[in-house]
Design a protein around this motif. Structure first.
Motif, mmCIF file in Angstrom:
data_model
loop_
_atom_site.group_PDB
_atom_site.id
_atom_site.type_symbol
_atom_site.label_atom_id
_atom_site.label_comp_id
_atom_site.label_asym_id
_atom_site.label_seq_id
_atom_site.Cartn_x
_atom_site.Cartn_y
_atom_site.Cartn_z
ATOM 1 N N ASN A 35 2.036 -37.432 13.523
ATOM 2 C CA ASN A 35 0.855 -37.180 12.685
ATOM 3 C C ASN A 35 0.431 -35.728 12.829
ATOM 4 O OD1 ASN A 35 -1.429 -37.521 11.068
ATOM 5 N ND2 ASN A 35 -2.700 -38.069 12.834
ATOM 6 N N ASP A 36 0.421 -35.021 11.711
ATOM 7 C CA ASP A 36 -0.018 -33.621 11.724
ATOM 8 C C ASP A 36 -1.529 -33.536 11.546
ATOM 9 O OD1 ASP A 36 2.544 -31.939 11.738
ATOM 10 O OD2 ASP A 36 2.941 -33.392 10.146
ATOM 11 N N ALA A 37 -2.124 -32.590 12.213
ATOM 12 C CA ALA A 37 -3.578 -32.410 12.130
ATOM 13 C C ALA A 37 -3.967 -31.801 10.788
ATOM 14 C CB ALA A 37 -4.065 -31.519 13.262
ATOM 15 N N PRO A 38 -5.106 -32.203 10.262
ATOM 16 C CA PRO A 38 -5.600 -31.568 9.037
ATOM 17 C C PRO A 38 -6.030 -30.123 9.302
ATOM 18 C CG PRO A 38 -7.241 -33.090 9.910
ATOM 19 C CD PRO A 38 -6.008 -33.246 10.761
ATOM 20 N N VAL A 39 -6.111 -29.361 8.236
ATOM 21 C CA VAL A 39 -6.544 -27.967 8.334
ATOM 22 C C VAL A 39 -7.765 -27.785 7.443
ATOM 23 C CG1 VAL A 39 -5.947 -25.555 7.925
ATOM 24 C CG2 VAL A 39 -4.212 -27.153 8.785
ATOM 25 N N VAL A 40 -8.837 -27.309 8.011
ATOM 26 C CA VAL A 40 -10.061 -27.050 7.251
ATOM 27 C C VAL A 40 -10.658 -25.747 7.747
ATOM 28 C CG1 VAL A 40 -11.420 -28.480 8.835
ATOM 29 C CG2 VAL A 40 -12.326 -27.964 6.558
ATOM 30 N N ASN A 41 -11.083 -24.916 6.827
ATOM 31 C CA ASN A 41 -11.600 -23.594 7.170
ATOM 32 C C ASN A 41 -13.124 -23.575 7.204
ATOM 33 O OD1 ASN A 41 -8.982 -22.393 7.238
ATOM 34 N ND2 ASN A 41 -9.007 -22.279 4.986
ATOM 35 N N ASP A 42 -13.669 -22.639 7.972
ATOM 36 C CA ASP A 42 -15.116 -22.413 7.921
ATOM 37 C C ASP A 42 -15.506 -22.072 6.484
ATOM 38 O OD1 ASP A 42 -15.075 -22.778 10.633
ATOM 39 O OD2 ASP A 42 -15.259 -20.645 11.123
ATOM 40 N N THR A 43 -16.624 -22.608 6.047
ATOM 41 C CA THR A 43 -16.983 -22.515 4.628
ATOM 42 C C THR A 43 -18.458 -22.182 4.459
ATOM 43 O OG1 THR A 43 -15.336 -24.233 4.184
ATOM 44 C CG2 THR A 43 -16.854 -23.704 2.394
ATOM 45 N N ILE A 44 -18.764 -21.410 3.415
ATOM 46 C CA ILE A 44 -20.151 -21.097 3.055
ATOM 47 C C ILE A 44 -20.476 -21.766 1.724
ATOM 48 C CG2 ILE A 44 -21.784 -19.264 2.437
ATOM 49 C CD1 ILE A 44 -20.181 -17.381 4.234
ATOM 50 N N PHE A 45 -21.567 -22.514 1.684
ATOM 51 C CA PHE A 45 -22.065 -23.118 0.455
ATOM 52 C C PHE A 45 -23.437 -22.536 0.144
ATOM 53 C CE2 PHE A 45 -19.391 -26.668 2.187
ATOM 54 C CZ PHE A 45 -18.397 -26.576 1.226
ATOM 55 N N LYS A 46 -23.812 -22.588 -1.126
ATOM 56 C CA LYS A 46 -25.093 -22.036 -1.545
ATOM 57 C C LYS A 46 -25.851 -23.046 -2.404
ATOM 58 C CE LYS A 46 -23.299 -17.298 -1.450
ATOM 59 N NZ LYS A 46 -23.141 -16.022 -2.163
ATOM 60 N N VAL A 47 -27.169 -23.055 -2.252
ATOM 61 C CA VAL A 47 -28.023 -23.909 -3.058
ATOM 62 C C VAL A 47 -29.342 -23.182 -3.306
ATOM 63 C CG1 VAL A 47 -28.908 -25.110 -1.000
ATOM 64 C CG2 VAL A 47 -29.098 -26.190 -3.253
ATOM 65 N N LYS A 60 -6.481 -40.034 8.698
ATOM 66 C CA LYS A 60 -6.246 -41.482 8.776
ATOM 67 C C LYS A 60 -4.951 -41.817 9.527
ATOM 68 C CE LYS A 60 -9.825 -42.583 6.167
ATOM 69 N NZ LYS A 60 -10.977 -43.359 6.681
ATOM 70 N N ALA A 61 -4.201 -40.775 9.881
ATOM 71 C CA ALA A 61 -2.923 -40.983 10.581
ATOM 72 C C ALA A 61 -2.044 -41.980 9.839
ATOM 73 C CB ALA A 61 -3.174 -41.430 12.024
ATOM 74 N N SER A 62 -1.898 -41.762 8.541
ATOM 75 C CA SER A 62 -1.167 -42.721 7.713
ATOM 76 C C SER A 62 0.315 -42.802 8.064
ATOM 77 C CB SER A 62 -1.328 -42.363 6.234
ATOM 78 O OG SER A 62 -0.881 -41.042 5.988
ATOM 79 N N THR A 63 0.891 -41.725 8.563
ATOM 80 C CA THR A 63 2.327 -41.746 8.893
ATOM 81 C C THR A 63 2.603 -42.429 10.225
ATOM 82 O OG1 THR A 63 2.143 -39.555 9.905
ATOM 83 C CG2 THR A 63 2.803 -39.653 7.579
ATOM 84 N N THR A 64 1.553 -42.685 11.006
ATOM 85 C CA THR A 64 1.739 -43.346 12.309
ATOM 86 C C THR A 64 0.933 -44.624 12.386
ATOM 87 O OG1 THR A 64 -0.003 -41.936 13.242
ATOM 88 C CG2 THR A 64 2.270 -41.193 13.528
ATOM 89 N N ASP A 103 -2.985 -42.230 16.813
ATOM 90 C CA ASP A 103 -3.021 -40.798 17.106
ATOM 91 C C ASP A 103 -3.714 -40.014 15.987
ATOM 92 O OD1 ASP A 103 -2.553 -38.500 18.610
ATOM 93 O OD2 ASP A 103 -0.650 -38.095 17.584
ATOM 94 N N LYS A 104 -4.890 -40.466 15.602
ATOM 95 C CA LYS A 104 -5.665 -39.736 14.580
ATOM 96 C C LYS A 104 -6.057 -38.363 15.121
ATOM 97 C CE LYS A 104 -7.687 -43.761 12.263
ATOM 98 N NZ LYS A 104 -8.937 -44.456 11.859
ATOM 99 N N LYS A 105 -6.072 -37.399 14.223
ATOM 100 C CA LYS A 105 -6.390 -36.027 14.606
ATOM 101 C C LYS A 105 -7.764 -35.636 14.052
ATOM 102 C CE LYS A 105 -2.201 -35.266 16.323
ATOM 103 N NZ LYS A 105 -1.944 -35.073 17.781
ATOM 104 N N THR A 106 -8.543 -34.983 14.901
ATOM 105 C CA THR A 106 -9.866 -34.502 14.490
ATOM 106 C C THR A 106 -9.925 -32.994 14.668
ATOM 107 O OG1 THR A 106 -10.980 -36.573 15.095
ATOM 108 C CG2 THR A 106 -12.347 -34.602 14.924
ATOM 109 N N VAL A 107 -10.381 -32.309 13.640
ATOM 110 C CA VAL A 107 -10.573 -30.857 13.705
ATOM 111 C C VAL A 107 -12.008 -30.548 13.296
ATOM 112 C CG1 VAL A 107 -8.159 -30.315 13.274
ATOM 113 C CG2 VAL A 107 -9.733 -30.549 11.345
ATOM 114 N N SER A 108 -12.436 -29.333 13.559
ATOM 115 C CA SER A 108 -13.819 -28.944 13.254
ATOM 116 C C SER A 108 -13.853 -27.658 12.447
ATOM 117 C CB SER A 108 -14.613 -28.745 14.552
ATOM 118 O OG SER A 108 -14.684 -29.936 15.302
#
Length: 205
Positions: free
Chosen positions: A3-15, A87-91, A95-100
């Motif tokens: 199971n490969d970990a997801p990749v998510v970048n720091d993000t700026i949102f505006k409202v 969701k660790a669909s391949t496994t 072994d679910k992966k969590t990133v921040s």
């Protein structure tokens, strides 16, 4: 399978302040998953504050909570760590992966209307061209400059021309006018207060 970990970048949102319309969805890349669990990190120092103002759903969309009014003048930026778990669909879910990622929510300024309240002034009769009193208004926008004018006579008391008001809100008896208590003991005039929103990219209010 791994199971490969997801990749998510720091993000700026505006409202925009006082608005709930927010186009904010985290973009996640993962070679073996397309569905994820999203959550504000409860260990983040800003969690309580951010969680009271915003929600994050199963698709990573961040929204302003119902009945919440964000105020630019009160605070114009919030930061929160978001945890993304695959969701660790391949496994088979093992072994679910969590990133921040750090999410920054910037509050954009909007032009808010000035607030003016009914005011009563007292003046002695026979006073000629004297000051009656100063009308004051408030505005949450820190950059605002307020200007005061009398409403058109058609929307005002027919005798409104007995008085003048300067741009700072000082009401005076007009030149050549002498008020007589026995003829009339009360006058109602309508004042308009306008901000300078046009100088800051908004419409004047």
């Amino acid at each position: 399978a791994v199971n490969d970990a997801p990749v998510v970048n720091d993000t700026i949102f505006k409202v925009v302040e006082n608005s709930t319309e927010m186009d904010a969805a985290l973009n996640v890349n993962d070679v073996d998953d397309s569905k994820f669990d999203f959550a504000f990190d409860a260990t983040d120092a800003n969690y309580e504050e951010v969680n009271s103002l915003f929600t994050i759903d199963e698709n990573g969309h961040i929204q302003v909570k119902e009945n919440v009014l964000l105020n630019y003048e009160g605070k114009n930026e919030y930061t929160i760590t978001v945890k993304v778990t695959d969701k660790a669909s391949t496994t088979s879910g093992n072994d679910k992966k969590t990133v921040s990622a750090q999410v920054t929510i910037q509050i954009l300024d909007d032009n808010e209307k000035p607030v003016i309240r009914d005011t009563t002034f007292f003046v002695d009769e026979k006073v000629v061209a004297g000051a009656v009193g100063k009308v004051t208004a408030s505005d949450e926008d820190t950059w605002t400059v307020l200007t005061y004018t009398l409403a058109d006579v058609s929307a005002n008391d027919p005798v409104a021309n007995l008085f003048t008001i300067d741009s700072d809100g000082l009401v005076k008896i007009a030149d050549g006018v002498s008020l007589d208590y026995e003829s009339r003991d009360e006058y109602i005039i309508k004042v308009i207060v306008t901000d300078n929103g046009g100088e800051h990219g908004f419409s004047d209010l």
